[in-house]
Design a protein around this motif. Sequence first.
Motif, PDB file in Angstrom:
ATOM      1  N   CYS A   1      23.235  14.248  -1.352  1.00  0.00           N
ATOM      2  CA  CYS A   1      23.893  13.586  -0.224  1.00  0.00           C
ATOM      3  C   CYS A   1      22.869  13.222   0.855  1.00  0.00           C
ATOM      4  O   CYS A   1      22.957  12.157   1.466  1.00  0.00           O
ATOM      5  N   ALA A   2      21.891  14.091   1.064  1.00  0.00           N
ATOM      6  CA  ALA A   2      20.842  13.811   2.051  1.00  0.00           C
ATOM      7  C   ALA A   2      20.024  12.593   1.638  1.00  0.00           C
ATOM      8  O   ALA A   2      19.647  11.779   2.493  1.00  0.00           O
ATOM      9  N   ALA A   3      19.757  12.442   0.340  1.00  0.00           N
ATOM     10  CA  ALA A   3      19.018  11.261  -0.136  1.00  0.00           C
ATOM     11  C   ALA A   3      19.810   9.993   0.136  1.00  0.00           C
ATOM     12  O   ALA A   3      19.258   8.965   0.536  1.00  0.00           O
ATOM     13  N   VAL A   4      21.115  10.057  -0.073  1.00  0.00           N
ATOM     14  CA  VAL A   4      21.977   8.900   0.212  1.00  0.00           C
ATOM     15  C   VAL A   4      21.948   8.603   1.704  1.00  0.00           C
ATOM     16  O   VAL A   4      21.764   7.460   2.120  1.00  0.00           O
TER      17      VAL A   4
ATOM     18  N   THR B   1      31.511   1.530  -1.261  1.00  0.00           N
ATOM     19  CA  THR B   1      32.007   2.865  -1.568  1.00  0.00           C
ATOM     20  C   THR B   1      30.958   3.560  -2.420  1.00  0.00           C
ATOM     21  O   THR B   1      30.507   3.002  -3.416  1.00  0.00           O
ATOM     22  N   VAL B   2      30.570   4.757  -2.005  1.00  0.00           N
ATOM     23  CA  VAL B   2      29.594   5.564  -2.730  1.00  0.00           C
ATOM     24  C   VAL B   2      30.349   6.739  -3.346  1.00  0.00           C
ATOM     25  O   VAL B   2      31.083   7.439  -2.649  1.00  0.00           O
TER      26      VAL B   2
ATOM     27  N   VAL C   1      20.700   5.161   3.581  1.00  0.00           N
ATOM     28  CA  VAL C   1      21.632   4.417   4.430  1.00  0.00           C
ATOM     29  C   VAL C   1      21.055   4.239   5.826  1.00  0.00           C
ATOM     30  O   VAL C   1      21.031   3.123   6.365  1.00  0.00           O
ATOM     31  N   ARG C   2      20.562   5.327   6.420  1.00  0.00           N
ATOM     32  CA  ARG C   2      19.981   5.234   7.766  1.00  0.00           C
ATOM     33  C   ARG C   2      18.758   4.332   7.789  1.00  0.00           C
ATOM     34  O   ARG C   2      18.554   3.575   8.735  1.00  0.00           O
ATOM     35  N   ALA C   3      17.928   4.410   6.748  1.00  0.00           N
ATOM     36  CA  ALA C   3      16.714   3.590   6.695  1.00  0.00           C
ATOM     37  C   ALA C   3      17.045   2.102   6.670  1.00  0.00           C
ATOM     38  O   ALA C   3      16.244   1.286   7.117  1.00  0.00           O
ATOM     39  N   SER C   4      18.218   1.757   6.165  1.00  0.00           N
ATOM     40  CA  SER C   4      18.605   0.344   6.108  1.00  0.00           C
ATOM     41  C   SER C   4      19.310  -0.113   7.383  1.00  0.00           C
ATOM     42  O   SER C   4      19.653  -1.282   7.520  1.00  0.00           O
ATOM     43  N   GLY C   5      19.575   0.819   8.293  1.00  0.00           N
ATOM     44  CA  GLY C   5      20.268   0.476   9.528  1.00  0.00           C
ATOM     45  C   GLY C   5      21.782   0.532   9.419  1.00  0.00           C
ATOM     46  O   GLY C   5      22.483   0.131  10.344  1.00  0.00           O
TER      47      GLY C   5
ATOM     48  N   THR D   1      21.899   2.765  -5.785  1.00  0.00           N
ATOM     49  CA  THR D   1      22.107   2.773  -7.236  1.00  0.00           C
ATOM     50  C   THR D   1      20.973   3.499  -7.946  1.00  0.00           C
ATOM     51  O   THR D   1      21.179   4.093  -9.006  1.00  0.00           O
ATOM     52  N   ALA D   2      19.780   3.483  -7.352  1.00  0.00           N
ATOM     53  CA  ALA D   2      18.615   4.134  -7.963  1.00  0.00           C
ATOM     54  C   ALA D   2      18.670   5.660  -7.860  1.00  0.00           C
ATOM     55  O   ALA D   2      17.927   6.350  -8.551  1.00  0.00           O
ATOM     56  N   ILE D   3      19.545   6.192  -7.018  1.00  0.00           N
ATOM     57  CA  ILE D   3      19.650   7.647  -6.854  1.00  0.00           C
ATOM     58  C   ILE D   3      20.514   8.195  -7.982  1.00  0.00           C
ATOM     59  O   ILE D   3      21.639   7.749  -8.197  1.00  0.00           O
ATOM     60  N   GLU D   4      19.988   9.186  -8.683  1.00  0.00           N
ATOM     61  CA  GLU D   4      20.709   9.764  -9.814  1.00  0.00           C
ATOM     62  C   GLU D   4      22.014  10.410  -9.358  1.00  0.00           C
ATOM     63  O   GLU D   4      22.060  11.102  -8.346  1.00  0.00           O
TER      64      GLU D   4
END
Length: 182
Positions: free
Chosen positions: A19-22, A7-8, A26-30, A60-63
């Motif tokens: 939201c775009a950074a998240v 849950t984010v 997510v997409r980069a991890s598959g 978690t690293a995203i502010e």
Amino acid sequence: MVVSTLTVRMAPDCGPADCAAVEFAVRASGAGIVWAPRARSGRRYGSVAHSTRGLRAALTAIEGVSVRDEVIAIAVYPSAPEALPAIADALGGPGAPDGVLSCDATGDALLVEWDPSRTPASIVYGLIDVELARFHASRLVELLVPLSDALLAQIAAEGLRAPDLGADRILEWQLERSGVLD
């Protein structure tokens, strides 16, 4: 290595770029993310399926982003605002259920997050309703986070007292995956 559903929760002041950074992480991890509409309370939640340990660290690293194993998050709007402190005390004070992770009053709502593996939904809703009864009040509840099929099945199985009910036996799940609803 697949971990679980995450849950984010976005901070109330997060915008589209956050939201775009998240979504990029997510997409980069598959993995994939499903967002709930921004709640009346200003909170925004997403549910990440098939997450990995590396994804949890990246998110978690995203502010402004907090990440937990899958939780249920709701906003409770009592018809009698004076019931808010009593509900908050029942769910967030001494003697609160073990699985309640946060309980915050904001305006006319109480925002509650809990771990369904530690506290069933029936306990949380039961406590809310006991406190509301003291004020002869009703409630409006807004689900803040999309729930996985497995968690929906778990909640249904508890409520229906049908322990063999699994995600593969939920009609909507079967119809959606078969393309009938398209």
